[in-house]
Design an enzyme around this catalytic site. Structure first.
Site, short mmCIF file in Angstrom:
data_model
loop_
_atom_site.label_atom_id
_atom_site.label_comp_id
_atom_site.label_asym_id
_atom_site.label_seq_id
_atom_site.Cartn_x
_atom_site.Cartn_y
_atom_site.Cartn_z
N THR A 167 -65.89 -38.62 5.53
CA THR A 167 -65.43 -37.29 5.91
C THR A 167 -65.65 -36.82 7.35
OG1 THR A 167 -65.96 -36.72 3.62
CG2 THR A 167 -65.45 -34.91 5.06
N ARG A 195 -58.69 -40.30 -7.60
CA ARG A 195 -59.97 -39.59 -7.46
C ARG A 195 -59.89 -38.59 -6.32
NH1 ARG A 195 -63.91 -38.94 -3.06
NH2 ARG A 195 -65.92 -38.49 -4.02
N THR A 218 -69.86 -32.59 4.18
CA THR A 218 -69.70 -34.04 4.16
C THR A 218 -70.80 -34.63 3.29
OG1 THR A 218 -69.90 -36.05 5.50
CG2 THR A 218 -70.97 -34.10 6.36
N HIS A 220 -71.76 -36.97 -0.54
CA HIS A 220 -71.31 -37.44 -1.84
C HIS A 220 -70.48 -36.35 -2.51
CE1 HIS A 220 -72.23 -38.82 -6.18
NE2 HIS A 220 -71.17 -39.42 -5.71
#
Length: 307
Positions: A167, A195, A218, A220
């Site tokens: 990201t 996803r 940014t 997980h």
């Protein structure tokens, strides 16, 4: 109002071989956005310009250089939001679009919707004349993908051990006192087809509101979604916390509650800013009052005069 812009190139364990390019990339992006602001442009224009710069840089997981899903395809997500009106636009699972942040802005400005996905987003892109790109996959990414073709193995390697290419994003405050945010990503390598992570989701991957500030996140994506990280940070700021304290408290909560790591660039409506992360590294840069600040490692900050 003094203008401010802050950008990030992703929170993860950036390897030494990408460190220099990552820092150079965020510095180029923040300068591009700052030029817009210095010329009287809007915060919305500035974050779009900065994120486009990062999408065009193959060092980062967005646009050119995006990671591949389990079928070896690019699927891109992006969001942009205007703090003055709370107008927002987002796209998810788009392919062959070099600058999804600009497509997200078109969704915001040219449709009655907030988010378009996959086929619908592609149809809209074609209708408004968005160029098709066939050169988004880099050779290094193709090699990395070949080494890791299982989604579950990918998640374990990328995030449990904090090795996740991730990201890009930006937040800005313009001379009119308006804030904006933008976030863009190629997601997780070897993710399932379809996803969608946090990046295009309002309140998770980004949020902007003149009454509090702007955030681009940014890390997980699944963890960020569970705690709606961007909105959580702004909640703390609305309770009186500084940008730095709000980001730290929210990232700590995410770590404790769902065992997730990540980062954020944060900007209050008064110009107080922060770049915080709980991963080993995050490339970031900001410009405020003609001083460029940047860093990569924890508790690291360098300054220089903008070129």
């Amino acid at each position: 109002m003094k203008t401010v812009i802050v950008v990030h190139g992703g929170a993860w364990a950036i390897p030494d071989e990408l460190a220099e390019a990552s820092v150079a990339g965020v510095k180029n992006a923040v300068r591009a956005g700052d030029t817009v602001l210095k010329n009287g442009g809007s915060a919305l224009d500035a974050v779009e310009k900065a994120v486009r710069s990062l999408e065009d840089d193959p060092t980062f997981d967005a646009g050119h250089g995006a990671v591949l899903n389990i079928d070896g395809e690019v699927e891109l997500d992006s969001i942009i939001m205007d703090g003055e009106t709370l107008a927002a636009g987002a796209v998810a699972c788009v392919r062959n679009i070099a600058n999804p942040v600009s497509l997200a802005r078109a969704v915001m400005e040219k449709t009655d919707h907030v988010m378009l996905t996959d086929r619908g987003a592609s149809m809209f892109a074609e209708r408004i004349g968005t160029p098709v790109a066939h050169d988004l996959v880099t050779e290094p990414e193709r090699k990395e993908w070949e080494h890791c073709k299982s989604y579950h193995a990918g998640v374990k390697m990328l995030f449990n051990t904090q090795w996740g290419h991730d990201t890009v994003g930006a937040v800005a405050l313009d001379s009119f006192g308006n804030v904006a945010c933008a976030t863009s990503t190629g997601g997780i390598r070897n993710k399932m087809v379809g996803r969608v992570g946090d990046s295009p989701i309002i309140g998770s991957g980004g949020y902007a509101d003149n009454r509090s500030g702007a955030v681009s996140c940014t890390g997980h994506g699944e963890s960020i979604l569970k705690v709606t990280l961007a909105r959580l940070i702004l909640f703390h700021m609305e309770q009186g916390d500084s940008s730095t304290a709000a980001a730290a408290a929210s990232l700590q909560y995410m770590c404790e509650r769902v065992k997730g790591c990540g980062g954020a660039v944060v900007l209050s409506s008064s110009g107080d800013w922060a770049a915080s992360f709980t991963t080993p590294r995050m490339a970031w840069a900001s410009i405020k009052e003609d001083v460029l600040h940047y860093g990569l490692n924890p508790k690291e900050e360098f300054t220089e005069m903008p070129k």
